[in-house]
Design an enzyme around this catalytic site. Sequence first.
Site, mmCIF file in Angstrom:
data_model
loop_
_atom_site.group_PDB
_atom_site.id
_atom_site.type_symbol
_atom_site.label_atom_id
_atom_site.label_comp_id
_atom_site.label_asym_id
_atom_site.label_seq_id
_atom_site.Cartn_x
_atom_site.Cartn_y
_atom_site.Cartn_z
ATOM 1 N N CYS A 1 -2.124 9.559 2.325
ATOM 2 C CA CYS A 1 -1.745 8.863 1.405
ATOM 3 C C CYS A 1 -2.653 9.340 0.035
ATOM 4 O O CYS A 1 -2.053 9.499 -1.213
ATOM 5 C CB CYS A 1 -1.706 7.602 1.174
ATOM 6 S SG CYS A 1 -3.055 6.779 1.823
ATOM 7 N N GLU B 1 0.831 -1.239 -0.103
ATOM 8 C CA GLU B 1 -0.349 0.110 0.014
ATOM 9 C C GLU B 1 0.908 1.112 0.144
ATOM 10 O O GLU B 1 1.514 1.542 0.984
ATOM 11 C CB GLU B 1 -0.810 -0.045 1.202
ATOM 12 C CG GLU B 1 -1.930 -1.082 1.313
ATOM 13 C CD GLU B 1 -2.993 -1.150 0.234
ATOM 14 O OE1 GLU B 1 -3.423 0.080 -0.153
ATOM 15 O OE2 GLU B 1 -3.653 -2.188 0.152
HETATM 16 P P1 NAD Z 1 7.987 5.026 5.073
HETATM 17 O O1 NAD Z 1 8.123 4.102 3.865
HETATM 18 O O2 NAD Z 1 9.236 5.924 5.381
HETATM 19 O O3 NAD Z 1 7.995 4.174 6.329
HETATM 20 C C1 NAD Z 1 6.942 3.092 6.697
HETATM 21 C C2 NAD Z 1 7.187 1.958 7.396
HETATM 22 O O4 NAD Z 1 8.375 1.359 6.744
HETATM 23 C C3 NAD Z 1 7.507 2.343 8.892
HETATM 24 O O5 NAD Z 1 7.405 1.485 9.891
HETATM 25 C C4 NAD Z 1 9.416 2.129 8.661
HETATM 26 O O6 NAD Z 1 10.035 1.851 10.037
HETATM 27 C C5 NAD Z 1 9.280 0.960 7.736
HETATM 28 N N1 NAD Z 1 10.528 0.884 6.907
HETATM 29 C C6 NAD Z 1 11.504 2.059 7.137
HETATM 30 N N2 NAD Z 1 12.655 1.600 5.974
HETATM 31 C C7 NAD Z 1 12.135 0.243 5.732
HETATM 32 C C8 NAD Z 1 12.978 -0.887 5.066
HETATM 33 N N3 NAD Z 1 14.196 -0.703 4.494
HETATM 34 N N4 NAD Z 1 12.299 -2.092 4.869
HETATM 35 C C9 NAD Z 1 11.044 -2.092 5.427
HETATM 36 N N5 NAD Z 1 10.496 -1.297 6.128
HETATM 37 C C10 NAD Z 1 11.295 -0.044 6.203
HETATM 38 O O7 NAD Z 1 6.846 5.635 4.978
HETATM 39 P P2 NAD Z 1 6.437 6.806 5.684
HETATM 40 O O8 NAD Z 1 6.995 8.046 5.694
HETATM 41 O O9 NAD Z 1 5.955 6.264 7.199
HETATM 42 O O10 NAD Z 1 4.752 7.182 5.090
HETATM 43 C C11 NAD Z 1 4.691 7.839 4.073
HETATM 44 C C12 NAD Z 1 4.306 7.225 2.598
HETATM 45 O O11 NAD Z 1 3.335 6.132 2.826
HETATM 46 C C13 NAD Z 1 3.797 8.065 1.685
HETATM 47 O O12 NAD Z 1 4.021 7.946 0.525
HETATM 48 C C14 NAD Z 1 2.344 7.571 1.562
HETATM 49 O O13 NAD Z 1 1.537 8.082 0.392
HETATM 50 C C15 NAD Z 1 2.513 6.507 1.821
HETATM 51 N N6 NAD Z 1 0.938 5.753 2.564
HETATM 52 C C16 NAD Z 1 0.409 4.732 1.869
HETATM 53 C C17 NAD Z 1 -0.734 4.418 2.272
HETATM 54 C C18 NAD Z 1 -1.826 3.399 1.499
HETATM 55 O O14 NAD Z 1 -2.481 2.937 2.261
HETATM 56 N N7 NAD Z 1 -1.520 3.320 0.252
HETATM 57 C C19 NAD Z 1 -1.261 4.768 3.468
HETATM 58 C C20 NAD Z 1 -0.408 5.865 4.198
HETATM 59 C C21 NAD Z 1 0.840 6.250 3.750
#
Ligand code: NAD
Length: 473
Positions: free
Chosen positions: A250, A216
């Site tokens: 998002c 997602e």
């Molecule tokens: P992010 O990808 O930085 O972090 C999300 C999660 O990923 C956190 O728990 C983080 O610890 C983990 N993470 C970080 N590095 C990782 C790695 N190398 N491997 C695995 N996991 C890792 O995202 P964010 O800044 O928390 O969220 C913002 C983004 O998420 C935006 O792009 C937004 O559009 C998207 N988003 C999408 C949805 C959806 O439902 N499609 C919902 C909310 C946010």
Amino acid sequence: MTDASIAEMNDLLARQRAAFLAEPNRSLKARREDLKKIEAITLDNQQAWVEAVSADFGHRNALETRLLELSVVARGIKDMRHKLAGWMKPQRVSTPLMSMPGRSYVRPDPKGVVGIVSPWNYPVQLALLPLATALAAGNRVMLKPSELTPNTSALMSKLLADIFPAEQVSVLEGGPDLAEAFCALPFDHIFYTGSTRVGRSVAAAAGNNLVPVTLELGGKSPALVSPDYSIDDAAHAIAWGRFLNAGQTCVAVDHVMAIGDAERARTIGHAVAQKAETFYPDFADNPDYTTVIAGQHFARLESMVEEARAAGAEILQPAHDPDAVRATRKFPPTVVINPPENLRLMREEIFGPVLPVLSKPSFDAAIDTVNAGDRPLALYVFSDMSSEIEHVLDHTHSGGVTINNAMLHVANDALPFGGNGPSGQGAYHGKFGFDELTHQRAVFRVGRWHTTRLVAPPYGKRAKSITDLALKL
Ligand code: NAD
């Protein structure tokens, strides 16, 4: 990430898998009870959730947390509890003549242990809804919430530990290092919500273990506004869909393409700025306006706006003291009119309260812009003409669509919620989530006698006639 915590994660996974094998198909009654427990911790601790989320953000209004997090989880769970019996029933399907006699059906089997990674922007909803969905499908769950919301994660960890044994649900708190190691575990499914950049590495890690994955992700969700559409209606929906949660959603409207001349974009841009002023007067002290989650995100937004200013774009912002808002992380609701399209504002997901409004001479020009970029998570069309709406739908691709408003397709559990290509793969909400986290197991039950007896070697005339018949059927 220490060896001890890698060892701890491996140990938890082994324990969850052993528990799954001991109870491979949790009963309907047990799953409904699991869901009721999550519903109860969601609704009975509203004040605690509100305070934890607000502390993590700096400030977020209680109403937004109750409406956009707690009520979404509670409604989603109610829907699951009511419909679960039907979803869990094996589905009888037809059997082709050549395979008769026999009965065919699809058995929705749990997958096993699901690893869930959630982001910070809706830290309750985006953790608890996938968790509830995974449990409804009969799985066990290891959950890794975002490190940017430590208060919410700690509360979630405590409340879940009170109602579930670690062999069924466990929460692992930690940053990117832990998250990376987490996604390298051989789960039976990984459900990841977050950025497209990290989503790529999650997909690669899951691919190494051949673990199926739901992604997602994010992206730049555009709003296309017809030349004839009411400016007031469009501006109201767009301002709501951009500035809610300070744009940290998002499916927020990322940018607007106003069909018409440059003046139409200006008029819409000014109308959106006016609405923002009405929604959040005195934004820096307004209790309805959310703060930007962290200093680095505030600085990222500032530099995007400064780049647009340097390029000569018209920028609409309420009067403010830059140092004061930097200190409180309340970013001014900002509209940028007709910025050059090579700027970061137009290349990266903005994920904050900044809205570029561009002019496009025609729907086809706007469609070309959409199709030149990554497939967005959401797409918005504002038009009163079905022919315009259908033209846009026929010629673009996105995860989902709301027509004449923003974000609302996500609020209907009868619709799948998910991306398309770079904005994600797989979907959830309601039955779509249940199916996503279920293995659709094919079962064919034959009677005592079956046609295979007639086509067994050594091949003779009878086998040949049956093969001839099979080719004609
Ligand atoms: P992010 O990808 O930085 O972090 C999300 C999660 O990923 C956190 O728990 C983080 O610890 C983990 N993470 C970080 N590095 C990782 C790695 N190398 N491997 C695995 N996991 C890792 O995202 P964010 O800044 O928390 O969220 C913002 C983004 O998420 C935006 O792009 C937004 O559009 C998207 N988003 C999408 C949805 C959806 O439902 N499609 C919902 C909310 C946010």
